[in-house]
Design a protein around this motif. Structure first.
Motif, PDB file in Angstrom:
ATOM      1  N   TRP A 118       0.829  -1.200   0.000  1.00 17.73           N
ATOM      2  CA  TRP A 118       0.000   0.000   0.000  1.00 17.73           C
ATOM      3  C   TRP A 118       0.871   1.260   0.000  1.00 17.73           C
ATOM      4  CZ3 TRP A 118      -5.531   0.279   0.570  1.00 17.73           C
ATOM      5  CH2 TRP A 118      -6.151  -0.971   0.561  1.00 17.73           C
ATOM      6  N   TRP A 146       0.822   3.969  -3.085  1.00 18.95           N
ATOM      7  CA  TRP A 146       0.457   5.385  -2.904  1.00 18.95           C
ATOM      8  C   TRP A 146       1.608   6.306  -3.299  1.00 18.95           C
ATOM      9  CZ3 TRP A 146      -2.162   4.489   2.509  1.00 18.95           C
ATOM     10  CH2 TRP A 146      -3.468   4.000   2.290  1.00 18.95           C
ATOM     11  N   THR A 197       1.516   6.729  -6.910  1.00 17.73           N
ATOM     12  CA  THR A 197       0.386   7.572  -7.321  1.00 17.73           C
ATOM     13  C   THR A 197       0.765   9.045  -7.316  1.00 17.73           C
ATOM     14  OG1 THR A 197      -1.169   5.963  -6.413  1.00 17.73           O
ATOM     15  CG2 THR A 197      -2.005   8.195  -6.815  1.00 17.73           C
ATOM     16  N   VAL A 242      -3.152  -1.110  -6.160  1.00 18.76           N
ATOM     17  CA  VAL A 242      -3.402  -0.022  -5.203  1.00 18.76           C
ATOM     18  C   VAL A 242      -3.268   1.329  -5.882  1.00 18.76           C
ATOM     19  CG1 VAL A 242      -2.454   1.151  -3.164  1.00 18.76           C
ATOM     20  CG2 VAL A 242      -2.766  -1.333  -3.148  1.00 18.76           C
ATOM     21  N   GLN A 243      -2.233   1.461  -6.740  1.00 17.59           N
ATOM     22  CA  GLN A 243      -2.055   2.722  -7.452  1.00 17.59           C
ATOM     23  C   GLN A 243      -3.256   3.038  -8.342  1.00 17.59           C
ATOM     24  OE1 GLN A 243       1.317   2.831 -10.076  1.00 17.59           O
ATOM     25  NE2 GLN A 243       0.884   4.911 -10.782  1.00 17.59           N
ATOM     26  N   THR A 278      -6.482   3.726  -6.341  1.00 18.09           N
ATOM     27  CA  THR A 278      -6.432   5.040  -5.688  1.00 18.09           C
ATOM     28  C   THR A 278      -6.830   6.141  -6.661  1.00 18.09           C
ATOM     29  OG1 THR A 278      -4.670   4.285  -4.204  1.00 18.09           O
ATOM     30  CG2 THR A 278      -4.960   6.669  -4.460  1.00 18.09           C
ATOM     31  N   PHE A 290     -10.310   8.277  -6.101  1.00 19.79           N
ATOM     32  CA  PHE A 290     -10.299   9.734  -5.977  1.00 19.79           C
ATOM     33  C   PHE A 290     -11.087  10.382  -7.125  1.00 19.79           C
ATOM     34  CE2 PHE A 290      -6.864   9.215  -2.898  1.00 19.79           C
ATOM     35  CZ  PHE A 290      -7.148  10.230  -1.998  1.00 19.79           C
ATOM     36  N   CYS A 303     -15.977   2.529  -9.668  1.00 16.89           N
ATOM     37  CA  CYS A 303     -14.935   1.830  -8.910  1.00 16.89           C
ATOM     38  C   CYS A 303     -14.645   0.457  -9.515  1.00 16.89           C
ATOM     39  CB  CYS A 303     -15.362   1.688  -7.449  1.00 16.89           C
ATOM     40  SG  CYS A 303     -15.377   3.241  -6.523  1.00 16.89           S
TER      41      CYS A 303
END
Length: 417
Positions: free
Chosen positions: A7, A11, A14, A324-325, A328, A332, A391
């Protein structure tokens, strides 16, 4: 609480810095992907809210004329309507009941002729089951007194016949009278007692109301056609109609307002579904940008992937980093789109007049459209569906790039480093 390293690295990728041209370009692509998802989600929420608003506005205008539920006899006459109304009112969901007579006729005045749907009503009870009393542009429903042969017309119908309150016109009905010259149509002179404007063209141009006693005399009926009911929650009309079929005595037909306009509501639902699918493609296009940004990130970070693999990271962990990237960015973008879409949808009654004032135009001219303002009805269920789809598409967009990252061979990636 310390998060798993997958994680943390996801991030960090990202919000990759701009130390190199490659990282900066990848960040720009990721930002465009997030913006595209946000705009797609916002557009879908706004369009569905406006369509819901139009549907609600038209439905409310239709129900100002129509009853929520109608009970009528198959032979066309309900002799003991009071018993039927009493049995219906035992249901706690039923608020009011009123008798009615429905037939067809022909109105004529000075050469102008119009076919109409005639509805005989009891004015004091009719106002409890419909909103026509509040839609009167001239006169009152209470002016329909038995024996006076007064008539209330829709606004469009009165314009077509060129009549106002107090004018006389002739009503011809299909039931004939036997004379020495043969069967002749029955006719009666009526006085215009009022004019209503529901805002629905179908009713304003073809509906005429008379007193129920005059209707029974004119059509030689022993009783009303049926009983109109008003219920607490009009959305439960099909359910209440089904309950009434089990509780009412006698051979009766029961019809709720959704069946009376089944074709129109079906067309609206199909249009909404098609619009939902078309605008969802905007979100899908934005997720393609997400795929391209992740593929470029995987290509740019092959050395990092190789080092992680040599330190013991499993392929599943590498895959999770890039998922995860991507998720995210998608999350958002979705949240930003939901916030923007809800903000605009709620404020459409304010935003549209402002745009019209700036541009000097009217999107819905009152002379052409009965609905002169752009309505909006934001539904949380629609927002939840749109957010979930966005999503889900974002998650699917991460699968291929993440799988490619997991297949990177450390030796091959580090050979030329």
């Amino acid at each position: 609480m310390k998060l798993p390293y997958e994680w943390q690295i996801g991030w960090r990728y990202t919000r990759a810095g701009k130390r190199t041209t490659g990282n900066g370009f990848i960040s720009f692509i990721a930002l465009m992907s997030m913006t595209g998802i946000a705009l797609g989600v916002a557009a879908l929420i706004i369009v569905l809210s406006v369509m819901n608003g139009f549907q609600k506005e038209v439905r409310d205008r239709m129900l100002s004329v129509l009853a929520h539920v109608e009970v009528f006899a198959p032979n066309g006459g309900l002799t003991d309507w009071r018993q039927t109304a009493h049995e219906a009112l035992r249901n706690p969901a039923v608020l009011a009941a009123a008798p009615y007579v429905e037939a067809q006729g022909l109105l004529t005045r000075q050469g102008a002729m119009r076919g109409v749907v005639l509805r005989g009503v009891e004015p004091s009870l009719e106002q409890q089951v419909s909103g026509l009393g509040a839609e009167m542009r001239a006169g009152r429903l209470a002016d329909l007194k038995p024996g006076d042969f007064g008539i209330v017309l829709g606004a469009q119908l009165s314009q077509q016949l060129g009549v106002e309150v107090g004018d006389k016109l002739i009503l011809l009905v299909p039931q004939g009278s036997l004379t020495p010259l043969g069967m002749l149509p029955r006719f009666k002179q009526f006085t215009v007692a009022g004019i209503f404007e529901s805002g629905h063209y179908e009713f304003d141009s073809a509906l005429a109301l008379i007193n129920i006693a005059d209707a029974q005399t004119l059509f030689s009926l022993a009783g009303p056609t049926g009983v109109r009911l008003r219920i607490q929650d009009m959305q439960r009309a099909p359910e209440i109609a089904l309950e009434l079929t089990r509780s009412l005595s006698g051979n009766l037909y029961i019809r709720d307002w959704t069946r009376q306009n089944q074709t129109w509501f079906a067309a609206v639902q199909i249009e909404k579904r098609m619009m939902f699918i078309i605008l969802t493609l905007i979100i899908a296009v934005a997720t393609f940008n997400l795929v391209s940004s992740l593929v470029m990130t995987v290509t740019n970070k092959q050395a990092d992937i190789a080092i992680l693999r040599t330190l013991g990271a499993q392929p599943a962990s590498i895959m999770k980093i890039f998922m995860v990237q991507g998720m995210t960015i998608g999350l958002f973008g979705t949240l930003l789109g939901v916030a923007l879409g809800c903000l605009i949808a709620v404020n459409i009654p304010t935003i549209v007049p402002f745009i019209e004032h700036i541009l000097g135009i009217r999107f819905l001219p009152p002379s052409i459209y009965f609905i002169s303002e752009l309505p909006s009805d934001l539904k949380l269920l629609d927002v939840a569906k749109i957010g979930a789809i966005s999503c889900l598409l974002s998650v699917l967009a991460t699968l291929y790039p993440s799988w490619q990252a997991a297949r990177v061979q450390p030796a091959e990636a580090l050979r030329y480093e």
